[in-house]
Design an enzyme around this catalytic site. Sequence first.
Site, PDB file in Angstrom:
ATOM      1  N   SER A  89     -23.277  -7.054  -0.220  1.00 31.24           N
ATOM      2  CA  SER A  89     -24.505  -7.364  -0.830  1.00 31.24           C
ATOM      3  C   SER A  89     -25.658  -7.053  -0.395  1.00 31.24           C
ATOM      4  O   SER A  89     -26.056  -5.718   0.087  1.00 31.24           O
ATOM      5  CB  SER A  89     -24.599  -8.909  -1.128  1.00 31.24           C
ATOM      6  OG  SER A  89     -25.416  -9.252  -2.185  1.00 31.24           O
ATOM      7  N   ASP A 242     -30.452  -3.785  -5.099  1.00 32.77           N
ATOM      8  CA  ASP A 242     -29.898  -3.866  -3.659  1.00 32.77           C
ATOM      9  C   ASP A 242     -28.760  -3.125  -3.527  1.00 32.77           C
ATOM     10  O   ASP A 242     -28.466  -2.452  -4.521  1.00 32.77           O
ATOM     11  CB  ASP A 242     -29.842  -5.595  -3.367  1.00 32.77           C
ATOM     12  CG  ASP A 242     -28.579  -6.098  -4.334  1.00 32.77           C
ATOM     13  OD1 ASP A 242     -28.093  -5.408  -5.241  1.00 32.77           O
ATOM     14  OD2 ASP A 242     -27.876  -7.229  -3.699  1.00 32.77           O
ATOM     15  N   ASP A 246     -26.492  -6.089  -7.764  1.00 31.89           N
ATOM     16  CA  ASP A 246     -26.242  -7.020  -8.393  1.00 31.89           C
ATOM     17  C   ASP A 246     -27.745  -8.038  -8.598  1.00 31.89           C
ATOM     18  O   ASP A 246     -27.811  -9.139  -9.005  1.00 31.89           O
ATOM     19  CB  ASP A 246     -25.328  -8.120  -8.248  1.00 31.89           C
ATOM     20  CG  ASP A 246     -25.498  -8.493  -6.762  1.00 31.89           C
ATOM     21  OD1 ASP A 246     -26.339  -8.136  -5.895  1.00 31.89           O
ATOM     22  OD2 ASP A 246     -24.550  -9.511  -6.370  1.00 31.89           O
TER      23      ASP A 246
END
Length: 319
Positions: A89, A242, A246
Amino acid sequence: SGVRGITGSGLTHGLTSEYIAAFEARRGEGPIVVARDPRASGEDFARVVIETLTGRGREVVFLGIVPTPTLLLNTALLGAAGGIMITASHNPEEWNGLKFADPAGCFLSPADSLTIIEAVAEGRNEEQDRRDASTGTVTTDSGAGHRHAERMIRAAGIDIDAVAEAGFTVVVDGCGGAGSELIPATLELIPATLELFGVTTHRLHCDPDGTFPRPPEPVPEAITDLCAAVVEQGADLGFALDPDADRLAVVGPDGIPLGEESTIALAARQVLSRQPGSVAVNLSTTRMVDDVAREFVSRWSGPRSVRSTWLRGCGPRTR
């Protein structure tokens, strides 16, 4: 949101294989969908994930490099037993990780996640379940991004002709991540239908080469290049992503970030201005959404109370 660690120390290939085996053993019948972000370590981790799954007799559908929301959507659309996104992430590029999805395209519940963690910690992963390991197969699916792009446009109820006629200009900062190609392409041309959407895009940090040219979380202090580019290009908006796309932060035409927390509130306002209905959010969402919903409840049906319903991991972004 899954498992994360620094590649080679906090997160090794061996540990990854253990988590994948524990996840797979607790899935029902059907394929498992796998995708990754562009991190340099992603290709090796994808190989480990796929070999572990096929070695346990599981059919794998590999989507390649796509955003996490694309993986979640396609897990549900393809009728899969689950999905695995290989990403850390918004963590720095030396990290990697695994995000697990259920058949509905939602992240696992805390209870389901705990069973996997306990199985790995106690070393009690099943060596092999009832499937025959020789039946494991891999299929590559290159259409996942196209399906997602078309559904994004249709689901939002956007007047495509009106947008094209308006001639918007947008700067997209992809952070070198999984949305670097899909998001600008969707704004320019809906890939699945080849229908012109008509937005002029300027791409910033949209080379998905496994390196991140700025801090990966799209907070205001990390997206100063985008803010400057919006002003320089005379753009109407700037979008910052990012690495696994998401998260979306918006920059106004004056180069001032609106704040990541405003994104879902703005989307809710746009949709509710066209039609009444429920709004589903997750625990990462600001209370601004409640205020927006309350305003439109009054508009559509007179004064009423607003009750928030929180969903696990099904929102457009999660922490």
